[in-house]
Design a protein around this motif. Sequence first.
Motif, PDB file in Angstrom:
ATOM      1  N   SER A   1       0.837  -0.935   0.372  1.00 26.99           N
ATOM      2  CA  SER A   1       0.236   0.007   0.389  1.00 26.99           C
ATOM      3  C   SER A   1       1.060   1.008   0.031  1.00 26.99           C
ATOM      4  O   SER A   1       0.506   2.378   1.265  1.00 26.99           O
ATOM      5  N   ILE A   2       1.598   1.463  -0.864  1.00 25.41           N
ATOM      6  CA  ILE A   2       2.913   2.127  -0.746  1.00 25.41           C
ATOM      7  C   ILE A   2       2.651   2.998  -1.595  1.00 25.41           C
ATOM      8  O   ILE A   2       2.473   2.536  -3.286  1.00 25.41           O
ATOM      9  N   GLN A   3       2.405   4.280  -2.180  1.00 26.28           N
ATOM     10  CA  GLN A   3       2.600   5.011  -3.135  1.00 26.28           C
ATOM     11  C   GLN A   3       3.571   5.810  -4.213  1.00 26.28           C
ATOM     12  O   GLN A   3       4.503   5.926  -3.321  1.00 26.28           O
ATOM     13  N   PRO A   4       4.018   5.412  -5.194  1.00 25.81           N
ATOM     14  CA  PRO A   4       4.639   5.615  -6.077  1.00 25.81           C
ATOM     15  C   PRO A   4       4.140   6.887  -6.660  1.00 25.81           C
ATOM     16  O   PRO A   4       3.125   6.668  -6.887  1.00 25.81           O
ATOM     17  N   GLN A   5       5.317   7.693  -6.353  1.00 26.12           N
ATOM     18  CA  GLN A   5       5.777   9.346  -7.137  1.00 26.12           C
ATOM     19  C   GLN A   5       6.095   9.204  -9.113  1.00 26.12           C
ATOM     20  O   GLN A   5       8.257   9.594  -8.587  1.00 26.12           O
ATOM     21  N   PRO A   6       6.305   8.602  -9.632  1.00 20.17           N
ATOM     22  CA  PRO A   6       6.842   8.807 -10.620  1.00 20.17           C
ATOM     23  C   PRO A   6       7.059   9.832 -10.929  1.00 20.17           C
ATOM     24  O   PRO A   6       6.649  10.952 -11.031  1.00 20.17           O
ATOM     25  N   ILE A   7       8.142  10.436 -11.245  1.00 22.52           N
ATOM     26  CA  ILE A   7       9.411  11.134 -11.843  1.00 22.52           C
ATOM     27  C   ILE A   7      10.131  11.785 -13.296  1.00 22.52           C
ATOM     28  O   ILE A   7      10.580  10.011 -13.315  1.00 22.52           O
ATOM     29  N   ILE A   8       9.752  12.304 -14.019  1.00 21.40           N
ATOM     30  CA  ILE A   8      10.274  12.534 -15.643  1.00 21.40           C
ATOM     31  C   ILE A   8      12.101  12.098 -15.337  1.00 21.40           C
ATOM     32  O   ILE A   8      12.567  12.440 -14.267  1.00 21.40           O
ATOM     33  N   ASN A   9      12.769  11.295 -15.949  1.00 19.51           N
ATOM     34  CA  ASN A   9      13.718  10.942 -15.642  1.00 19.51           C
ATOM     35  C   ASN A   9      14.821  11.693 -16.743  1.00 19.51           C
ATOM     36  O   ASN A   9      14.049  11.508 -17.907  1.00 19.51           O
ATOM     37  N   GLN A  10      15.578  12.441 -16.637  1.00 18.64           N
ATOM     38  CA  GLN A  10      16.537  13.309 -17.667  1.00 18.64           C
ATOM     39  C   GLN A  10      17.448  12.296 -18.826  1.00 18.64           C
ATOM     40  O   GLN A  10      17.121  11.186 -18.653  1.00 18.64           O
ATOM     41  N   PRO A  11      17.437  12.475 -19.538  1.00 19.81           N
ATOM     42  CA  PRO A  11      18.214  12.071 -20.811  1.00 19.81           C
ATOM     43  C   PRO A  11      19.912  11.384 -19.891  1.00 19.81           C
ATOM     44  O   PRO A  11      20.117   9.940 -21.106  1.00 19.81           O
TER      45      PRO A  11
END
Length: 336
Positions: A100-110
């Motif tokens: 029940s852990i929420q991931p907060q995805p963030i865009i990866n840089q190049p």
Amino acid sequence: MEQWLDLRSDTVTQPGAAMRAAMNVAPVGDDVYGDDPTVNRLQEYAADLFGFEDALFAPSGTQSNLLALLAHCGRGDEYLVGQEAHTYRYEGGGAAVLGSIQPQPIINQPDGSIALADIESYIKPDDFHFARTKLLALENTINGRVLPMEYVQQATALAHGKGLSTHLDGARVCNAAVKLGVSPRGIAQGFDSVSVCLSKGLGAPVGSVLLGSRPFIKEARRWRKMLGGGMRQAGILAAGGLYALEHNIQRLAEDHDNATYFAAELAKMKNIKVSTPQTNIFYVDVPSFVCKGLNDVLELTRIRVSMSPRLRIVTHMDTRREDIERAITVFGDFFG
């Protein structure tokens, strides 16, 4: 008949004769009771090598990462993670489903990093409307790219300054250490926990180790039992991992050299675009309409790939230079 050349992943490596011999004579006990001497030796060696208080042997990197997320976060908490990261994209949503852990995805840089400004902006306020941000999870290497040491220091310092813990998915962290010319202890600095895969380029048949403080590993061990990862006479497997850490880290440079040579030769060919490898992974952009034909030719010549217009090629300890020369010839004939 020529042997198969498998370029799909460095997970396909076969244990060599010396590793098999070490596994064959390994003293064993019952690891659930904590009395398998070879598992204990592996854990002690890995903890010392990477500069942590304790370590835990797990059956897979997926489970090792999940143990870390479960030990760091509780129900309703969240972790910050890159969109491309294995823990977010390729591990079945285990943190959400089982913890029940929420991931907060963030865009990866190049370059594979997550921008420091993005990390800071996604940390939630202390407000009951939001999940509690507890953890920053990075990956090194990420799709073959090495995170710069200065960036890691800045990102982990930022996280700690905001009250977050830090975890490293170090499935190929030894590749990163060899590439940067730093020690395993150096590459792990700044992280509260690190997962190290033994069954990729290091060549063991099974397993990962999770590294952290003693209280953290005690909590992770409880989760490992709950998830069915408590093994019995696991020293036979641990011996392979111990041999890998003792003997196979520096030889990863050979895989990097082979990838560099392979990519440079393919880059000379028409109609394909080849990335420049930093470690043992690179990508070949193949026109989609030739993928089936190329895959058929590779199969006929006993070369395995995971065919895609964005074709990933991975070198490893079972990829000999003469095998690479053969593959270069096959690619050259096809695209020539």
